[in-house]
Design an enzyme around this catalytic site. Structure first.
Site, PDB file in Angstrom:
ATOM      1  N   ASP A  17     104.135  59.808  42.009  1.00 41.91           N
ATOM      2  CA  ASP A  17     104.716  60.864  41.119  1.00 41.91           C
ATOM      3  C   ASP A  17     105.168  60.057  40.097  1.00 41.91           C
ATOM      4  OD1 ASP A  17     104.501  62.850  42.870  1.00 41.91           O
ATOM      5  OD2 ASP A  17     106.175  62.957  43.529  1.00 41.91           O
ATOM      6  N   ARG A  18     105.177  60.675  38.869  1.00 41.25           N
ATOM      7  CA  ARG A  18     105.866  60.392  37.490  1.00 41.25           C
ATOM      8  C   ARG A  18     107.207  59.648  37.582  1.00 41.25           C
ATOM      9  NH1 ARG A  18     106.784  63.491  31.930  1.00 41.25           N
ATOM     10  NH2 ARG A  18     107.688  61.651  30.406  1.00 41.25           N
TER      11      ARG A  18
END
Length: 209
Positions: free
Chosen positions: A55-56
């Site tokens: 995930d970012r």
């Protein structure tokens, strides 16, 4: 913003420490920093792609390779859940010494619920939060984030799977407190990313109170 750095290289496999806020591959949004472009500009590695996703909002270890054959081989290990993954998380509230979270999660792409299992153990407890070692035994999207929120222990800094009750956590660092600490491949190779500096700093603050 913190920059990535190369943790290790094993032939065509590049092990990167991804900072929070970076995506793993280029997007249509040119303002987003991505690991693929960074690896080419900083180390001259063209044509690389990520082996897996992260995930970012999450920092930690990510594998990239310019070899399609190697990506396919390692990608099968991830798809078949043969890669052992370990995360670190700071969550709201007091947690038990250890717990297994076994609750199916809905997959929008497949349009059905899929089996999802997450284990954790508590490393430290503070006044309003707990520091965990987390092992996702399956690989569902946002699995750790969803499971911990459902268990009443949302991750500090979580904006999507928010806590039912907010507690004040001193030294908030302005990001999701989730870090991909360790990957172990089926052949025994192990790659680790040290805790991001801002997360380590908050832990030290909490320990001093």
């Amino acid at each position: 913003m913190n920059a990535p750095h190369l943790l290790a290289r094993d032939s065509d496999l590049y092990v990167i420490h991804k900072p929070a806020g970076w995506v793993v591959h280029p997007t249509q949004d040119a303002s987003m920093n991505d690991l693929v472009s960074w690896l080419e500009s900083a180390h001259g590695v063209a044509g690389a792609s990520p082996v897996h996703r992260l995930d970012r909002e999450t920092s930690g270890v990510v594998l990239l390779s310019p070899s399609a054959e190697l990506r396919a081989e390692l990608g099968r290990f991830f798809a078949d859940e043969q890669v052992k993954k370990e995360y670190r998380a700071l969550v709201y509230g007091p947690t038990p010494a250890a717990k297994t979270l076994d609750k199916d999660l809905y997959d929008r792409r497949r349009k059905k619920a899929l089996k999802a299992v997450t284990r954790f153990e508590t490393l430290e407890r503070f006044v309003s939060c707990s520091y965990l070692r987390v092992w996702p035994e399956t690989g569902r999207k946002h699995q750790i984030r969803q499971h911990l929120q459902q268990a009443g222990h949302a991750i500090v800094g979580e904006q999507r799977y928010r806590p039912k009750k907010f507690l004040r956590v001193p030294g908030y660092v302005g990001r999701l407190w989730l870090h991909a600490h360790r990957l172990e491949l089926p052949d025994g190779r192990v790659f680790e990313a040290p805790l991001a500096e801002e997360l380590q700093g908050q832990l030290e603050l909490l320990r001093s109170l």
